[in-house]
Design a protein around this motif. Structure first.
Motif, PDB file in Angstrom:
ATOM      1  N   ASN A  24      -2.654 -40.574  39.505  1.00 22.43           N
ATOM      2  CA  ASN A  24      -3.997 -40.909  38.572  1.00 22.43           C
ATOM      3  C   ASN A  24      -3.754 -40.436  37.203  1.00 22.43           C
ATOM      4  O   ASN A  24      -4.376 -41.009  36.335  1.00 22.43           O
ATOM      5  N   SER A  25      -2.585 -39.704  36.797  1.00 23.15           N
ATOM      6  CA  SER A  25      -2.638 -38.976  35.451  1.00 23.15           C
ATOM      7  C   SER A  25      -1.849 -40.032  34.480  1.00 23.15           C
ATOM      8  O   SER A  25      -1.511 -39.713  33.413  1.00 23.15           O
ATOM      9  N   VAL A  26      -1.315 -41.223  35.003  1.00 26.04           N
ATOM     10  CA  VAL A  26      -0.446 -41.992  34.171  1.00 26.04           C
ATOM     11  C   VAL A  26      -1.302 -43.337  33.978  1.00 26.04           C
ATOM     12  O   VAL A  26      -2.100 -43.927  34.847  1.00 26.04           O
ATOM     13  N   THR A  27      -1.270 -43.483  32.633  1.00 21.92           N
ATOM     14  CA  THR A  27      -1.634 -44.840  31.987  1.00 21.92           C
ATOM     15  C   THR A  27      -0.517 -45.587  31.936  1.00 21.92           C
ATOM     16  O   THR A  27       0.428 -45.423  31.042  1.00 21.92           O
ATOM     17  N   LEU A  28      -0.797 -47.038  32.172  1.00 19.68           N
ATOM     18  CA  LEU A  28       0.458 -48.027  32.078  1.00 19.68           C
ATOM     19  C   LEU A  28      -0.212 -49.015  30.879  1.00 19.68           C
ATOM     20  O   LEU A  28      -1.337 -49.299  30.783  1.00 19.68           O
ATOM     21  N   PHE A  29       0.710 -49.514  30.124  1.00 22.18           N
ATOM     22  CA  PHE A  29       0.574 -50.356  29.094  1.00 22.18           C
ATOM     23  C   PHE A  29       1.435 -51.510  29.362  1.00 22.18           C
ATOM     24  O   PHE A  29       2.336 -51.671  29.842  1.00 22.18           O
ATOM     25  N   GLY A  30       0.720 -52.657  28.972  1.00 26.84           N
ATOM     26  CA  GLY A  30       1.483 -53.801  28.980  1.00 26.84           C
ATOM     27  C   GLY A  30       1.192 -54.679  30.247  1.00 26.84           C
ATOM     28  O   GLY A  30       0.579 -54.231  31.267  1.00 26.84           O
ATOM     29  N   PRO A  31       1.739 -56.057  30.189  1.00 25.95           N
ATOM     30  CA  PRO A  31       1.314 -56.760  31.426  1.00 25.95           C
ATOM     31  C   PRO A  31       2.148 -56.491  32.589  1.00 25.95           C
ATOM     32  O   PRO A  31       3.003 -55.599  32.708  1.00 25.95           O
ATOM     33  N   GLU A  32       1.515 -56.749  33.630  1.00 23.83           N
ATOM     34  CA  GLU A  32       2.349 -56.508  35.224  1.00 23.83           C
ATOM     35  C   GLU A  32       3.657 -57.057  35.081  1.00 23.83           C
ATOM     36  O   GLU A  32       4.538 -56.465  35.681  1.00 23.83           O
ATOM     37  N   ASP A  33       3.916 -58.340  34.365  1.00 25.73           N
ATOM     38  CA  ASP A  33       5.235 -58.869  34.582  1.00 25.73           C
ATOM     39  C   ASP A  33       5.988 -58.878  33.432  1.00 25.73           C
ATOM     40  O   ASP A  33       6.631 -59.378  32.823  1.00 25.73           O
ATOM     41  N   SER A  34       5.949 -57.455  33.032  1.00 21.64           N
ATOM     42  CA  SER A  34       6.714 -57.081  31.636  1.00 21.64           C
ATOM     43  C   SER A  34       8.082 -57.252  31.843  1.00 21.64           C
ATOM     44  O   SER A  34       8.533 -57.001  33.202  1.00 21.64           O
ATOM     45  N   ALA A  35       8.927 -57.563  30.900  1.00 21.76           N
ATOM     46  CA  ALA A  35      10.355 -58.067  31.229  1.00 21.76           C
ATOM     47  C   ALA A  35      10.959 -56.801  30.751  1.00 21.76           C
ATOM     48  O   ALA A  35      11.408 -56.283  29.915  1.00 21.76           O
ATOM     49  N   GLY A  36      11.623 -56.072  31.957  1.00 26.83           N
ATOM     50  CA  GLY A  36      12.555 -54.932  31.723  1.00 26.83           C
ATOM     51  C   GLY A  36      12.054 -53.640  31.414  1.00 26.83           C
ATOM     52  O   GLY A  36      12.866 -52.728  31.220  1.00 26.83           O
ATOM     53  N   ILE A  37      10.763 -53.716  31.023  1.00 28.37           N
ATOM     54  CA  ILE A  37      10.303 -52.651  30.201  1.00 28.37           C
ATOM     55  C   ILE A  37       8.946 -52.096  30.762  1.00 28.37           C
ATOM     56  O   ILE A  37       8.083 -52.847  31.155  1.00 28.37           O
ATOM     57  N   VAL A  38       8.789 -50.811  30.972  1.00 23.66           N
ATOM     58  CA  VAL A  38       7.676 -50.241  31.414  1.00 23.66           C
ATOM     59  C   VAL A  38       7.169 -48.984  30.511  1.00 23.66           C
ATOM     60  O   VAL A  38       7.904 -48.050  30.431  1.00 23.66           O
ATOM     61  N   SER A  39       6.135 -49.102  29.682  1.00 27.72           N
ATOM     62  CA  SER A  39       5.471 -48.019  28.941  1.00 27.72           C
ATOM     63  C   SER A  39       4.566 -47.346  29.617  1.00 27.72           C
ATOM     64  O   SER A  39       3.627 -48.001  30.066  1.00 27.72           O
TER      65      SER A  39
END
Length: 402
Positions: free
Chosen positions: A317-332
């Motif tokens: 719950n304490s994490v905010t994800l950025f970018g689209p679900e199908d991000s290419a190789g990267i999770v910010s």
């Protein structure tokens, strides 16, 4: 956490920089190097070393063959012709080369350039420098809610005053992928050229510049499991032919007198001085290595890891994800109450390496409303153990800051 089958897991042994239990999740910054690339560089610098293009002796001739073979490999890798590949120090230099040659020759006050909110500084600052010299104007295309360049809005923004569109194929922060063909169609529809920053795309997506229909494409070797200090600019042959030289010196000339100088045809015209011989040959080895695995296989592998990582982080719950679900190789992402630099430091204590900061994309950070993000980025050597280690490190960080 579900178990992810890792068809590329055995490849980790090819990377001496990953010996032990280090969990390297910073491939978007720079990829680790396989032994094949290291060996190619070592042999080129030692056993096989000589200059290129100049010597009449056998080793120089052999080195010239190897150097130009690397150019052919790069050309085939992105669906280009050999004579359309210019070796540069990296994507940054490639973009600056375009700005200071094609840009100065073709753009003037009243012309416009379209960028996007998510661009790397290397695809912003060269155009600002050009603006200071020529008076061109820069427009910025916004993003969709999930972090993609909004091409619907771009279509409404573009006018006949726009002479260049310059966009990232894959965002280095969000991992969002651009529909390059549609972007090219939009640019060409108003008579503009289009430049694509392919740094994050070429290590994981099959690129065919002819099919994409772009006019310029740039990338760096070190993100493609190759060495630092070299990259490539591709441009259409007719564009390169019309571009004036950028730097003067040896190798880029036809004939020099004190009265005048005539210049060599591309790509030599843009490669002044002794080239990065060792680096080019090692880049060729990196292309061979990636091609042997297959970009479709690499993309599928990284897509599965991204999905697993995003699922695991979303459960917190304490994490905010950025970018689209199908991000290419990267999770910010961001961890509530913890600066990304602090998170990165604690993760390092756990043997997990991520990137923390603005990722040379400060306008994008302003858009996201954060000073920085934490970024986990995957490569061919990563597996589900790396995701698990990241999650454990974040859980420990939460306990420390609770």
């Amino acid at each position: 956490m579900t178990t992810l089958a890792s068809p590329l897991a055995a490849l980790r042994a090819d990377f001496p920089g990953l010996a032990g239990t280090w969990h390297y999740l910073d491939t978007a910054a720079t990829a680790q190097k396989p032994q094949a690339v290291i060996d190619a560089a070592s042999n080129a610098m030692g056993r096989d070393y000589a200059t290129v293009h100049r010597g009449v002796y056998a080793r120089s001739a052999n080195m010239t063959v190897a150097f130009e073979a690397a150019r052919r490999k790069v050309a085939r890798f992105i669906g280009a012709a050999e004579g359309e590949i210019v070796f540069t120090r990296g994507a940054t230099e490639a973009i600056n080369l375009v700005a200071q040659t094609w840009g100065l020759a073709n753009l003037k006050a009243g012309d416009r350039i379209l960028l996007s909110t998510l661009e790397h500084h290397s695809n912003i600052v060269p155009w600002q420098l050009l603006r200071a010299r020529t008076g061109v104007e820069i427009d910025v295309c916004p993003l969709t809610p999930d972090g993609r360049i909004d091409l619907d809005i771009a279509a409404r923004m573009l006018t006949r005053e726009h002479k260049l569109v310059a966009l990232a194929h894959v965002s280095n922060v969000l991992g969002s992928t651009l529909d390059v063909k549609r972007a090219a169609d939009l640019a060409h529809g108003v008579g503009a050229k289009i430049l694509i920053d392919g740094c994050q795309a070429v290590p994981r997506l099959a690129v065919d510049v002819a099919a994409l229909d772009c006019d310029f494409y740039v990338f760096s070797a070190h993100k493609l499991y190759g060495p630092t200090g070299i990259g490539a600019l591709w441009a259409r042959a007719e564009i390169l032919d019309a571009m004036p030289p950028w730097q003067g010196g040896g190798a880029m000339i036809d004939r020099v007198t004190f009265a005048e100088t005539t210049f060599a045809p591309p790509p030599a015209r843009f490669e002044a001085g002794t080239p990065a011989i060792v680096e080019a040959i090692a880049l060729g080895a990196a292309v061979d290595y990636v091609s042997a695995i297959g970009l479709d296989t690499i993309h599928a592998h990284e897509t599965a890891l991204v999905a697993q990582c995003r699922d695991a982080l979303r459960a917190m719950n304490s994490v905010t994800l950025f970018g689209p679900e199908d991000s290419a190789g990267i999770v910010s992402f961001a961890l509530e109450g913890v600066h990304p630099h602090d998170l990165g430091t604690i993760l390092d204590e756990e043997g997990v390496a991520i990137r923390a900061g603005h990722h040379c994309a400060q306008p994008l950070m302003d858009h996201l409303g954060v000073p920085a993000t934490a970024r986990a980025s995957f490569g061919i050597y990563n597996d589900e153990d790396d995701v698990a280690a990241l999650v454990r490190g974040i859980e420990r960080t939460k306990r420390i800051f609770s």
